[in-house]
Design a protein around this motif. Structure first.
Motif, mmCIF file in Angstrom:
data_model
loop_
_atom_site.group_PDB
_atom_site.id
_atom_site.type_symbol
_atom_site.label_atom_id
_atom_site.label_comp_id
_atom_site.label_asym_id
_atom_site.label_seq_id
_atom_site.Cartn_x
_atom_site.Cartn_y
_atom_site.Cartn_z
ATOM 1 N N TYR A 1 48.770 36.897 22.809
ATOM 2 C CA TYR A 1 49.160 37.292 24.168
ATOM 3 C C TYR A 1 50.566 36.823 24.556
ATOM 4 N N ASP B 1 34.110 42.139 22.102
ATOM 5 C CA ASP B 1 35.263 43.030 22.173
ATOM 6 C C ASP B 1 35.773 43.079 23.616
ATOM 7 N N PHE B 2 36.986 42.574 23.820
ATOM 8 C CA PHE B 2 37.544 42.547 25.178
ATOM 9 C C PHE B 2 38.096 43.904 25.623
ATOM 10 N N ASP B 3 38.140 44.859 24.703
ATOM 11 C CA ASP B 3 38.636 46.194 25.061
ATOM 12 C C ASP B 3 37.536 47.248 24.913
ATOM 13 N N LEU C 1 35.383 48.759 30.397
ATOM 14 C CA LEU C 1 36.614 49.044 31.145
ATOM 15 C C LEU C 1 36.423 50.226 32.094
ATOM 16 N N ASN D 1 42.760 48.324 29.026
ATOM 17 C CA ASN D 1 42.643 47.193 28.099
ATOM 18 C C ASN D 1 42.655 45.898 28.910
ATOM 19 N N LEU D 2 42.463 44.769 28.215
ATOM 20 C CA LEU D 2 42.402 43.475 28.901
ATOM 21 C C LEU D 2 43.723 43.138 29.584
ATOM 22 N N GLU D 3 44.860 43.547 28.959
ATOM 23 C CA GLU D 3 46.162 43.250 29.563
ATOM 24 C C GLU D 3 46.293 43.877 30.946
ATOM 25 N N ILE E 1 43.882 44.293 33.078
ATOM 26 C CA ILE E 1 43.102 43.448 34.011
ATOM 27 C C ILE E 1 43.877 42.167 34.318
ATOM 28 N N ILE E 2 44.482 41.595 33.279
ATOM 29 C CA ILE E 2 45.301 40.381 33.481
ATOM 30 C C ILE E 2 46.421 40.673 34.487
#
Length: 676
Positions: free
Chosen positions: A380, A581-583, A588, A618-620, A622-623
């Motif tokens: 990251y 799996d974060f994606d 999502l 994707n997780l990015e 959400i971040i």
């Protein structure tokens, strides 16, 4: 001649003193004084704030406390009459030894002697008397109490006893005059006693508020403390309005017959020289296995973790790991990382759910290799310098989330490992905040509840809102203040009391771990449930160089743990929550429809609406969404959404920004690392 106030109650004599520290030292400066004491009732909550504020305006701070002395043993709990439960005694730290002894005395009052008040006894005073100057205190002092009972010889005997405890020249007979007839009589006897014993006199004013006009708001404060109304006949009050910060001239007019007693206040002030040390770390030593130093053991753990975390990238990442380790070593934080690694390791070994990590610590590959965090800083592009920077020396801050139901097990482990005297939870203060103080003052003034409630509701709910800000923001409130005398009086009184500490409680997560018993460094207190806490807050402890850890109990982790257990129990499937799996596309998509109930940091109505707009891929995303949804970055939301949906619209002010801002569609949202 010069005069110094040696008997002063600040806002930290809770609901009894109304002197806000910064205003108090400014008043002393305005009166031309060069020194002032702090002597709150039984506590040292405010001494660091006072020390700093006084020095900032050029006033020498004299650290003290008006303690409570048990008539016999501090362990006695007999049901005796109100005024016979304890006597008052003013103690002032003459030097650093005296400051540390004062902390010990005040701590013992809470830990051993608490009975209505934190009481000590003469055994404690004898043990910790070195470096301390004592004054006989107000009418509630032991010597004045015997005088008022007509027992002069007994009073003289007690005065000699105190002199023998603290040493000749270290105990003074205290004259006070607030217009109370009893004080006139006591003062005459103290003058006689001084002549007969050679014990010197000192003249003080028992300060509970700053200016003469503060007597009325202070009286309201006393009513808040005692649950009374100003109209009640039989209640605690400070009669006469004389408990304010008087000038040297006013004190001379009060004591024309005892000018030497006034002079003695300044002589005592000149003797008192305490230096409080800031920014020097006092980390406990971590016990490493035999044959290792702390430094060697940390390196061993990190390289084992590097092999485990990055089986195919070890060589490429050695340089980053060595850089971080060298920084940690040079800044003196080796034991810090071992301590944190150890209790997180304990939690994982005992199947206590631990959060993946939060805050700047996630930018450290050392944290990741030690499994302090579970977020890959390389993947990251996270910056180590956000966490530790040799150019900005500050204690590392790793906040750790644990399963809400089992958090205490981790704290118990730390207590067992380092000792219960070395591990103490941290105090926090509730204050008279804007809405609450309006309601409190309104009740005390016996104003209609409906009026006070309506005024309080006109104060916006914003974080850290003040009455002054509310008057600027709400025209209706400002209009009522300017046209309604009753409302003006209510708000004026509330303004004087707003922000004062109201009560103490135990911080929900904060724990201090020290190399010696905590009361070697800070005074201790007792929370309402009986548990021992520090008297200094979390930020003050950090400034004093102590190790503060946040053991956060997060219910979300408990829910996740229960879900994992239920899946295994009902379906026979073992889930490793750290390897999901974060994606996941379906997850999502669900978040993008606003179905975020129970999702940590996404469940507020505002965030749910934003997620519907954002439709994270994707997780990015959400971040970035969590980073955007706060004051300041919120302004970038339209630009972010436009860039996400139309990549062709993204522009960069210079080519060098592309590698930095590419993942956030050209918006400066948070501090990331440049890609090489």
């Amino acid at each position: 001649m010069a005069f110094t106030h040696l008997h002063v109650h600040t806002e930290y004599s809770l609901l009894d003193g109304s002197c806000k520290i910064k205003e108090l030292v400014a008043k002393a400066k305005e009166l031309g004084m060069d020194s002032m004491a702090i002597t709150d009732h039984g506590v040292m909550y405010g001494v660091i704030d006072f020390y700093r504020a006084a020095r900032e305006v050029g006033i020498k701070p004299i650290i003290g406390c008006e303690i409570y002395v048990a008539p016999n043993s501090r362990f006695d709990r007999e049901q005796t009459g109100g005024e016979d439960r304890y006597y008052h005694l003013v103690l002032l730290a003459e030097n650093d030894i005296g400051y540390h002894n004062l902390m010990k005395i005040v701590s013992k009052g809470f830990v051993d002697g608490f009975y209505y008040r934190p009481r000590v006894d003469k055994e404690i005073l004898q043990t910790y008397h070195e470096g301390i100057i004592a004054l006989s205190a107000c009418l509630a002092g032991e010597v004045p109490r015997y005088i008022t009972k007509g027992l002069y010889e007994e009073a003289k005997k007690r005065a000699k006893e105190y002199e023998s405890i603290f040493g000749k020249g270290n105990f003074f007979l205290e004259l006070q005059d607030h217009g109370i007839s009893e004080q006139q009589r006591v003062n005459q006897e103290l003058l006689r006693m001084s002549q007969e014993t050679g014990i010197e006199l000192v003249a003080t004013n028992d300060i509970h508020y700053i200016n003469a006009q503060d007597a009325i708001p202070h009286d309201i404060l006393l009513c808040i403390q005692t649950g009374k109304k100003v109209s009640d006949e039989n209640r605690m009050r400070y009669e006469g309005g004389q408990y304010y910060c008087k000038s040297e001239q006013q004190m001379q007019e009060l004591f024309p017959y005892a000018l030497q007693a006034l002079e003695n206040t300044h002589k005592i002030a000149q003797r008192c020289n305490v230096e409080i040390e800031f920014g020097v770390t006092k980390l406990p030593k971590f016990q490493v296995p035999e044959g290792y130093t702390s430094w060697e053991y940390l390196r061993k753990l990190c390289y084992e973790g590097l092999t485990r975390r990055y089986p195919n990238q070890q060589e490429q990442l050695k340089e980053r790991l060595e850089y971080e380790l060298d920084t940690i070593h040079s800044m003196g934080y080796v034991d810090y990382f071992l301590i944190v690694w150890d209790f997180i390791h304990f939690a994982r070994q005992n199947h206590i759910m631990v959060g993946p990590g939060r805050g700047s610590a996630a930018g450290s590959i050392v944290s990741y290799c030690l499994e302090i965090t579970n977020i890959d800083p390389i993947k990251y592009d996270l910056l180590f310098e956000r966490f530790l920077n040799p150019e900005r020396v500050s204690m590392p801050d790793i906040d750790v989330d644990f399963c809400y139901e089992r958090r205490q097990e981790v704290i118990d482990y730390v207590v067992k490992k380092y000792g219960k005297e070395q591990v103490v939870q941290i105090v926090t203060f509730g204050t008279l905040a804007a809405k609450g103080v309006i309601r409190d003052v309104g009740r005390v003034l016996d104003l209609p509840y409906s009026l006070c409630d309506s005024i309080a509701k006109m104060v916006p709910n914003d974080l850290n809102m003040t009455i002054e800000t509310a008057l600027k923001m709400n025209p209706e409130l400002r209009s009522m203040y300017e046209t309604n005398e009753q409302v003006k009086y209510l708000i004026d009184m509330s303004l004087r009391l707003e922000g004062l500490p109201r009560h103490t409680s135990m911080h929900a997560a904060g724990v201090v771990i020290s190399q010696k018993p905590v009361d070697e460094y800070v005074p201790l207190s007792r929370a309402s449930d009986g548990s021992i806490t520090t008297q200094f807050t979390m930020t003050t402890l950090e400034e004093l160089g102590l190790l503060k850890m946040d053991f956060l109990g997060l219910r979300t982790l408990t829910v996740i743990q229960n879900a994992v257990n239920n899946v295994e129990k009902t379906r026979g499937i073992k889930i490793d929550i750290d390897k999901i799996d974060f994606d996941d596309k379906e997850v999502l998509e669900s978040i993008g429809t606003g179905k975020c109930e129970g999702v940590f940091q996404l469940e507020s109505s505002g965030m749910k609406s934003f997620m519907k707009e954002l439709k994270p891929e994707n997780l990015e995303d959400i971040i970035a969404g969590i980073s955007l949804y706060r004051p300041g970055p919120m302004n970038f939301i339209p630009q972010y959404l436009k860039g996400k949906n139309d990549k062709a619209s993204i522009t960069y002010d210079c080519p060098q920004l592309k590698s930095i801002l590419e993942s956030t569609y050209g918006c400066i949202i948070y501090q990331g690392a440049t890609r090489s």
